[in-house]
Write an enzyme that holds these catalytic residues in place. Structure first.
Site, PDB file in Angstrom:
ATOM      1  N   THR A  20      10.938   3.504  -0.608  1.00 59.72           N
ATOM      2  CA  THR A  20      10.188   2.468   0.127  1.00 59.72           C
ATOM      3  C   THR A  20       9.521   1.467  -0.811  1.00 59.72           C
ATOM      4  OG1 THR A  20       9.825   3.766   2.108  1.00 59.72           O
ATOM      5  CG2 THR A  20       8.164   2.106   1.598  1.00 59.72           C
ATOM      6  N   THR A  79      -2.124  -2.139  -5.789  1.00 61.32           N
ATOM      7  CA  THR A  79      -3.261  -1.244  -5.975  1.00 61.32           C
ATOM      8  C   THR A  79      -3.778  -1.292  -7.412  1.00 61.32           C
ATOM      9  OG1 THR A  79      -3.807   1.107  -6.116  1.00 61.32           O
ATOM     10  CG2 THR A  79      -1.508   0.571  -6.332  1.00 61.32           C
ATOM     11  N   ASP A  80      -5.047  -0.931  -7.590  1.00 64.35           N
ATOM     12  CA  ASP A  80      -5.593  -0.853  -8.956  1.00 64.35           C
ATOM     13  C   ASP A  80      -5.048   0.376  -9.692  1.00 64.35           C
ATOM     14  OD1 ASP A  80      -6.955   1.145  -7.552  1.00 64.35           O
ATOM     15  OD2 ASP A  80      -8.960   0.539  -8.228  1.00 64.35           O
ATOM     16  N   GLU A  81      -4.375   1.288  -8.961  1.00 61.41           N
ATOM     17  CA  GLU A  81      -3.920   2.529  -9.596  1.00 61.41           C
ATOM     18  C   GLU A  81      -2.814   2.276 -10.625  1.00 61.41           C
ATOM     19  OE1 GLU A  81      -3.651   5.888  -6.915  1.00 61.41           O
ATOM     20  OE2 GLU A  81      -5.110   4.976  -5.559  1.00 61.41           O
ATOM     21  N   TYR A 116       3.082   7.796  -7.050  1.00 63.26           N
ATOM     22  CA  TYR A 116       2.684   6.656  -6.213  1.00 63.26           C
ATOM     23  C   TYR A 116       2.414   5.426  -7.073  1.00 63.26           C
ATOM     24  CZ  TYR A 116      -0.540   3.538  -3.698  1.00 63.26           C
ATOM     25  OH  TYR A 116      -1.161   2.432  -3.162  1.00 63.26           O
ATOM     26  N   LYS A 124       4.360   1.777  -7.341  1.00 69.24           N
ATOM     27  CA  LYS A 124       3.715   0.483  -7.077  1.00 69.24           C
ATOM     28  C   LYS A 124       3.814  -0.408  -8.326  1.00 69.24           C
ATOM     29  CE  LYS A 124       1.763  -0.763  -3.870  1.00 69.24           C
ATOM     30  NZ  LYS A 124       2.195  -1.409  -2.597  1.00 69.24           N
TER      31      LYS A 124
HETATM   32  P1  NAD Z   1      -0.613   3.172   5.213  1.00 67.35           P
HETATM   33  O1  NAD Z   1       0.086   4.372   4.683  1.00 67.35           O
HETATM   34  O2  NAD Z   1      -1.774   3.332   6.120  1.00 67.35           O
HETATM   35  O3  NAD Z   1       0.436   2.246   5.987  1.00 67.35           O
HETATM   36  C1  NAD Z   1       1.704   1.975   5.473  1.00 67.35           C
HETATM   37  C2  NAD Z   1       2.523   1.303   6.566  1.00 67.35           C
HETATM   38  O4  NAD Z   1       3.827   1.013   6.029  1.00 67.35           O
HETATM   39  C3  NAD Z   1       2.745   2.196   7.804  1.00 67.35           C
HETATM   40  O5  NAD Z   1       2.558   1.450   8.983  1.00 67.35           O
HETATM   41  C4  NAD Z   1       4.193   2.655   7.662  1.00 67.35           C
HETATM   42  O6  NAD Z   1       4.819   2.908   8.910  1.00 67.35           O
HETATM   43  C5  NAD Z   1       4.812   1.475   6.942  1.00 67.35           C
HETATM   44  N1  NAD Z   1       6.010   1.866   6.177  1.00 67.35           N
HETATM   45  C6  NAD Z   1       6.128   2.918   5.333  1.00 67.35           C
HETATM   46  N2  NAD Z   1       7.397   2.986   4.870  1.00 67.35           N
HETATM   47  C7  NAD Z   1       8.065   1.941   5.428  1.00 67.35           C
HETATM   48  C8  NAD Z   1       9.403   1.479   5.344  1.00 67.35           C
HETATM   49  N3  NAD Z   1      10.314   2.104   4.599  1.00 67.35           N
HETATM   50  N4  NAD Z   1       9.753   0.361   6.028  1.00 67.35           N
HETATM   51  C9  NAD Z   1       8.832  -0.285   6.798  1.00 67.35           C
HETATM   52  N5  NAD Z   1       7.572   0.136   6.946  1.00 67.35           N
HETATM   53  C10 NAD Z   1       7.186   1.234   6.266  1.00 67.35           C
HETATM   54  O7  NAD Z   1      -0.996   2.311   3.922  1.00 67.35           O
HETATM   55  P2  NAD Z   1      -2.290   1.407   3.658  1.00 67.35           P
HETATM   56  O8  NAD Z   1      -3.354   2.270   3.113  1.00 67.35           O
HETATM   57  O9  NAD Z   1      -2.537   0.538   4.821  1.00 67.35           O
HETATM   58  O10 NAD Z   1      -1.741   0.520   2.439  1.00 67.35           O
HETATM   59  C11 NAD Z   1      -1.090  -0.722   2.679  1.00 67.35           C
HETATM   60  C12 NAD Z   1      -0.727  -1.345   1.348  1.00 67.35           C
HETATM   61  O11 NAD Z   1      -1.899  -1.556   0.575  1.00 67.35           O
HETATM   62  C13 NAD Z   1       0.200  -0.471   0.487  1.00 67.35           C
HETATM   63  O12 NAD Z   1       1.124  -1.316  -0.159  1.00 67.35           O
HETATM   64  C14 NAD Z   1      -0.734   0.172  -0.518  1.00 67.35           C
HETATM   65  O13 NAD Z   1      -0.059   0.461  -1.723  1.00 67.35           O
HETATM   66  C15 NAD Z   1      -1.770  -0.932  -0.701  1.00 67.35           C
HETATM   67  N6  NAD Z   1      -3.117  -0.483  -1.092  1.00 67.35           N
HETATM   68  C16 NAD Z   1      -3.753   0.494  -0.374  1.00 67.35           C
HETATM   69  C17 NAD Z   1      -5.049   0.874  -0.731  1.00 67.35           C
HETATM   70  C18 NAD Z   1      -5.810   1.921   0.049  1.00 67.35           C
HETATM   71  O14 NAD Z   1      -6.923   2.294  -0.355  1.00 67.35           O
HETATM   72  N7  NAD Z   1      -5.313   2.403   1.165  1.00 67.35           N
HETATM   73  C19 NAD Z   1      -5.675   0.250  -1.814  1.00 67.35           C
HETATM   74  C20 NAD Z   1      -4.985  -0.747  -2.508  1.00 67.35           C
HETATM   75  C21 NAD Z   1      -3.711  -1.117  -2.129  1.00 67.35           C
HETATM   76  P1  TYD Z   2      -7.606   9.455  -1.864  1.00 61.32           P
HETATM   77  O1  TYD Z   2      -8.349   9.064  -0.645  1.00 61.32           O
HETATM   78  O2  TYD Z   2      -6.378  10.310  -1.719  1.00 61.32           O
HETATM   79  O3  TYD Z   2      -7.276   8.112  -2.648  1.00 61.32           O
HETATM   80  P2  TYD Z   2      -6.663   7.895  -4.163  1.00 61.32           P
HETATM   81  O4  TYD Z   2      -6.097   9.173  -4.638  1.00 61.32           O
HETATM   82  O5  TYD Z   2      -5.607   6.872  -3.918  1.00 61.32           O
HETATM   83  O6  TYD Z   2      -7.799   7.400  -4.982  1.00 61.32           O
HETATM   84  O7  TYD Z   2      -8.591  10.231  -2.835  1.00 61.32           O
HETATM   85  C1  TYD Z   2      -9.827   9.663  -3.264  1.00 61.32           C
HETATM   86  C2  TYD Z   2     -10.451  10.621  -4.246  1.00 61.32           C
HETATM   87  O8  TYD Z   2     -10.819  11.825  -3.539  1.00 61.32           O
HETATM   88  C3  TYD Z   2      -9.505  11.073  -5.354  1.00 61.32           C
HETATM   89  O9  TYD Z   2     -10.262  11.251  -6.553  1.00 61.32           O
HETATM   90  C4  TYD Z   2      -8.997  12.425  -4.869  1.00 61.32           C
HETATM   91  C5  TYD Z   2     -10.164  12.970  -4.090  1.00 61.32           C
HETATM   92  N1  TYD Z   2      -9.817  13.852  -2.953  1.00 61.32           N
HETATM   93  C6  TYD Z   2     -10.425  15.113  -2.826  1.00 61.32           C
HETATM   94  O10 TYD Z   2     -11.244  15.530  -3.677  1.00 61.32           O
HETATM   95  N2  TYD Z   2     -10.084  15.900  -1.768  1.00 61.32           N
HETATM   96  C7  TYD Z   2      -9.183  15.484  -0.821  1.00 61.32           C
HETATM   97  O11 TYD Z   2      -8.891  16.259   0.126  1.00 61.32           O
HETATM   98  C8  TYD Z   2      -8.596  14.190  -0.943  1.00 61.32           C
HETATM   99  C9  TYD Z   2      -7.604  13.687   0.070  1.00 61.32           C
HETATM  100  C10 TYD Z   2      -8.961  13.403  -2.039  1.00 61.32           C
END
Ligand code: NAD
Ligand code: TYD
Length: 354
Positions: A102, A136-138, A161, A165
């Site tokens: 994806t 993402t910042d990751e 992940y 990205k």
């Molecule tokens: P999410 O997992 O909540 O949503 C992802 C969406 O993408 C879902 O609706 C899913 O159905 C769709 N999707 C997955 N695979 C697909 C495919 N093959 N084709 C079409 N659609 C597909 O994710 P999110 O947390 O809303 O993140 C959205 C974006 O922001 C991502 O690119 C993520 O890397 C980025 N991001 C997320 C965070 C965070 O904290 N959640 C922070 C920084 C950046």
């Molecule tokens: P997460 O929400 O999975 O975001 P990311 O790994 O992308 O930063 O996790 C946030 C932080 O919390 C990360 O340091 C992992 C930790 N974590 C737990 O300690 N327990 C949990 O069950 C989860 C999901 C995350």
């Protein structure tokens, strides 16, 4: 002239806030939301706007090259805001290939389709053409006790992940440098807020506190994340979409660092108050568990570029945002129950498969 925007991943957490923002704020734009509806995609997130005349949903898997090509040929977007992704680190440790498909191949399929209609077919649209990639910042890896990620920080991803990205970011820049595709990228810190799937830290722990289930804190709990309310992220995306410079990268962050254990204790205190439980009750649920492999110690964003150039800064404090988020989950128990049971998949069948 109406601008046509393809938003991918609009049924997910951040995507649904971005779709709502664009559909409601810009009635002249035509928004097509393309989402595969994986476990993380929930059309219920957009129930309130799905009947707007400027909104269309199309179930599309971005890994399917032909489907992506057809989508671009029929809709002919002027711009793409690409959010679709596999987004959870723990899942990436279990199934890295899903993330390659994806996040990497899906992104390249979109880039190819955009290149075809914007560059190869010499598009002379009156609108600004733009491929906006949400990242993402990751990708920058992990920080020690001090310092911040800037737009110039070297990429150093550790999890499958973040590696996927990072690869997608590199492809987006490569299409800009090689073919002249107009692109922009933003790299954001951890988001929280309504509609987040309860696998990520904050919604998982809210769910577990409601149900008095253990709160699994990984390792020593001293890992640090920089938290941003999702609506502030959607505002930043709106600004970058309209005023960001083509070819540039913008870091987005909350100036809001929390060690996991401190955040979890704050969440427990707020939940006890809101649920009318005795002080200290939810903290008893905290359980230290085995650490996540390759766990990044600290993330923190230097967001001075977007503040200086586009005037953006977060508007919601963490206390406000967390309180709003908890209230949302307490008021939307049906949503929470649907996503934890898989029930929400039926909503899709009812709405779109007739
Ligand atoms: P999410 O997992 O909540 O949503 C992802 C969406 O993408 C879902 O609706 C899913 O159905 C769709 N999707 C997955 N695979 C697909 C495919 N093959 N084709 C079409 N659609 C597909 O994710 P999110 O947390 O809303 O993140 C959205 C974006 O922001 C991502 O690119 C993520 O890397 C980025 N991001 C997320 C965070 C965070 O904290 N959640 C922070 C920084 C950046
Ligand atoms: P997460 O929400 O999975 O975001 P990311 O790994 O992308 O930063 O996790 C946030 C932080 O919390 C990360 O340091 C992992 C930790 N974590 C737990 O300690 N327990 C949990 O069950 C989860 C999901 C995350």
């Amino acid at each position: 002239m109406s601008v046509k925007i393809l938003i991918t991943g609009g049924c997910g957490f951040i995507g649904s806030h971005v779709v709502r923002q664009f559909v409601m704020k810009y009635p002249d734009y035509q928004i097509l939301n393309a989402d595969a509806l994986t476990y993380a995609g929930n059309p219920e997130n957009l129930r309130d706007i799905e009947h707007y005349p400027n909104y269309v949903f199309r179930q599309t898997n971005i890994v399917d090259e032909k489907a992506v090509e057809e989508l671009f040929q029929s809709f002919r977007p002027d711009a793409v805001i690409h959010l679709a992704a596999e987004s959870h680190v723990d899942r990436s440790i279990l199934s890295p290939l899903d993330f390659v498909y994806t996040n990497v191949i899906g992104t390249v399929n979109l880039l190819n389709a955009a290149k075809r209609i914007w560059i190869d077919e010499k598009n002379n649209s009156a609108s600004r053409l733009l491929f906006y990639h949400i990242s993402t910042d990751e990708v920058y890896g992990a920080l020690g006790e001090t310092g911040y990620f800037t737009e110039d920080t070297k990429y150093d991803p550790h999890s499958p992940y973040s590696a996927s990205k990072a690869a997608s970011d590199h492809f987006v820049r490569a299409y800009h440098d090689t073919y002249g595709l107009p692109v922009v990228i933003s790299n954001c810190s951890n988001n929280y807020g309504p509609n987040q799937f309860p696998e990520k830290l904050i919604p998982l722990f809210i769910h577990n506190i409601i149900h008095k289930k253990p709160l699994p804190v990984y390792g020593d709990g001293l890992y640090t994340r920089d938290w941003l309310y999702v609506k502030d992220h959607a505002e930043a995306i709106d600004l970058i979409f309209h005023r960001g410079k083509t070819g540039e990268t913008y870091n987005i962050g909350g100036h809001n660092e929390w060690k996991n254990i401190d955040l979890v204790k704050l969440l427990c205190r707020l939940m006890d108050q809101k649920l009318g439980r005795p002080k200290g009750e939810s903290e008893k649920l905290i359980t230290f568990v085995k650490d996540r492999p390759g766990h990044d110690r600290r993330y923190a964003i230097d967001a001075s570029k977007i503040q200086r150039e586009l005037g953006w800064k977060p508007s919601v404090t963490f206390e406000e945002g967390l309180s709003l988020t908890i209230d949302w989950y307490l008021e939307n128990t049906e949503w929470l129950q649907h996503v934890t049971s898989g029930e929400y998949m039926k909503y899709y069948q009812k709405q779109y498969e007739q």
